[in-house]
Motif scaffolding. Structure first.
Motif, PDB file in Angstrom:
ATOM      1  N   MET A   1       1.077  -1.302  -0.053  1.00 41.04           N
ATOM      2  CA  MET A   1       0.044  -0.009  -0.065  1.00 41.04           C
ATOM      3  C   MET A   1       1.055   1.376  -0.119  1.00 41.04           C
ATOM      4  N   SER A   2       2.111   1.113  -0.642  1.00 37.62           N
ATOM      5  CA  SER A   2       2.722   2.149  -0.801  1.00 37.62           C
ATOM      6  C   SER A   2       2.498   3.276  -1.555  1.00 37.62           C
ATOM      7  N   PHE A   3       2.820   4.565  -1.589  1.00 33.75           N
ATOM      8  CA  PHE A   3       2.363   5.479  -2.661  1.00 33.75           C
ATOM      9  C   PHE A   3       3.378   5.176  -3.694  1.00 33.75           C
ATOM     10  N   ASP A   4       4.376   4.678  -3.587  1.00 34.91           N
ATOM     11  CA  ASP A   4       5.380   4.662  -4.629  1.00 34.91           C
ATOM     12  C   ASP A   4       4.766   3.600  -5.728  1.00 34.91           C
ATOM     13  N   THR A   5       4.274   2.575  -5.182  1.00 37.77           N
ATOM     14  CA  THR A   5       3.563   1.591  -6.154  1.00 37.77           C
ATOM     15  C   THR A   5       2.374   2.267  -6.768  1.00 37.77           C
ATOM     16  N   ALA A   6       1.371   2.795  -5.868  1.00 34.95           N
ATOM     17  CA  ALA A   6       0.053   3.403  -6.422  1.00 34.95           C
ATOM     18  C   ALA A   6       0.545   4.407  -7.717  1.00 34.95           C
ATOM     19  N   LEU A   7       1.582   5.184  -7.464  1.00 38.13           N
ATOM     20  CA  LEU A   7       1.991   6.286  -8.399  1.00 38.13           C
ATOM     21  C   LEU A   7       2.612   5.476  -9.747  1.00 38.13           C
ATOM     22  N   ASN A   8       3.359   4.690  -9.567  1.00 35.27           N
ATOM     23  CA  ASN A   8       3.907   3.783 -10.611  1.00 35.27           C
ATOM     24  C   ASN A   8       2.932   3.132 -11.563  1.00 35.27           C
ATOM     25  N   ASP A   9       1.963   2.661 -10.737  1.00 33.51           N
ATOM     26  CA  ASP A   9       0.668   2.043 -11.411  1.00 33.51           C
ATOM     27  C   ASP A   9      -0.069   3.079 -12.279  1.00 33.51           C
ATOM     28  N   MET A  10      -0.153   4.218 -11.558  1.00 32.02           N
ATOM     29  CA  MET A  10      -0.852   5.281 -12.259  1.00 32.02           C
ATOM     30  C   MET A  10      -0.379   5.863 -13.406  1.00 32.02           C
ATOM     31  N   VAL A  11       1.020   5.855 -13.418  1.00 31.84           N
ATOM     32  CA  VAL A  11       1.781   6.176 -14.530  1.00 31.84           C
ATOM     33  C   VAL A  11       1.776   5.440 -15.690  1.00 31.84           C
ATOM     34  N   GLY A  12       1.819   4.131 -15.013  1.00 33.05           N
ATOM     35  CA  GLY A  12       1.866   3.112 -16.188  1.00 33.05           C
ATOM     36  C   GLY A  12       0.510   3.170 -17.080  1.00 33.05           C
TER      37      GLY A  12
END
Length: 202
Positions: free
Chosen positions: A179-190
């Protein structure tokens, strides 16, 4: 021999010669006209064939040139779209990073971490031991998070992410909830192509 008779014979002979010569000349002229017409017809046929060949070649060359221009333009457009998508992804990444930084510096951040931890525990189950990963800047929230959780045994470690949020891992079950913001951001930019409405091949 009488002179009159001789003149008559000479006239007849001359007339015959002239007639024969005239006939031969007419025949030769007719043959020449036929040959001329045949040559002209053959030349016209050849010229028409060559003209058609040139026209087809010109059309083929023009078509090939047009296809090359279209292909080059299509590739140029694709590269333009790719550059635009990359610029969009970078801009989105930058803006979201700024918003995340502002959020993690606010009073709403700790309550949000508690909610994330509670969701992870519900998903993994109670009566287990879990390891909670936080970024280094959030290590000071460990005590508050520990107090907010019940029904599980918690251990805290430093996570390999930098923007915030948390990861929860149950080694016994072999499960990890990121639930890290890093993973959430990378998924969104993907998914920036979907966010911008741009897809390759359109």
């Amino acid at each position: 021999m009488p002179l009159q008779s001789t003149d008559k014979k000479l006239e007849d002979f001359t007339g015959a010669v002239i007639k024969q010569a005239t006939d031969e000349a007419s025949t030769i002229a007719r043959e020449l006209r036929e040959k001329q017409n045949a040559l002209i017809g053959a030349a016209e046929t050849q010229i028409s064939a060559e003209a058609e060949g040139y026209a087809k070649a010109a059309v083929a060359d023009a078509k090939a040139a047009a296809e090359r221009r279209i292909s080059a333009k299509r590739n140029e457009n694709k590269h333009t779209v790719l550059r635009y998508r990359e610029a969009c992804a970078n801009e989105i990444h930058h803006q979201v990073q700024q918003r995340i930084a502002a959020f993690t510096a606010s009073e709403d951040y700790l309550p949000h971490l508690k909610k994330l931890l509670a969701k992870a525990i519900v998903a993994l189950g109670y009566g287990i031991s879990v390891e909670v990963f936080l970024r280094a800047e959030d290590a000071g929230f460990a005590d508050e998070l520990f107090k907010s959780a019940s029904g599980v045994s918690l251990a805290f470690s430093e996570g390999k992410f930098s923007l915030g949020g948390l990861c929860v891992e149950c080694h016994a079950k072999g499960r990890r909830i990121d639930m890290s913001f890093d993973t959430a951001l990378n998924d969104m930019v993907g998914h920036v192509s979907e966010l911008t409405g741009l897809k390759m091949g359109e």
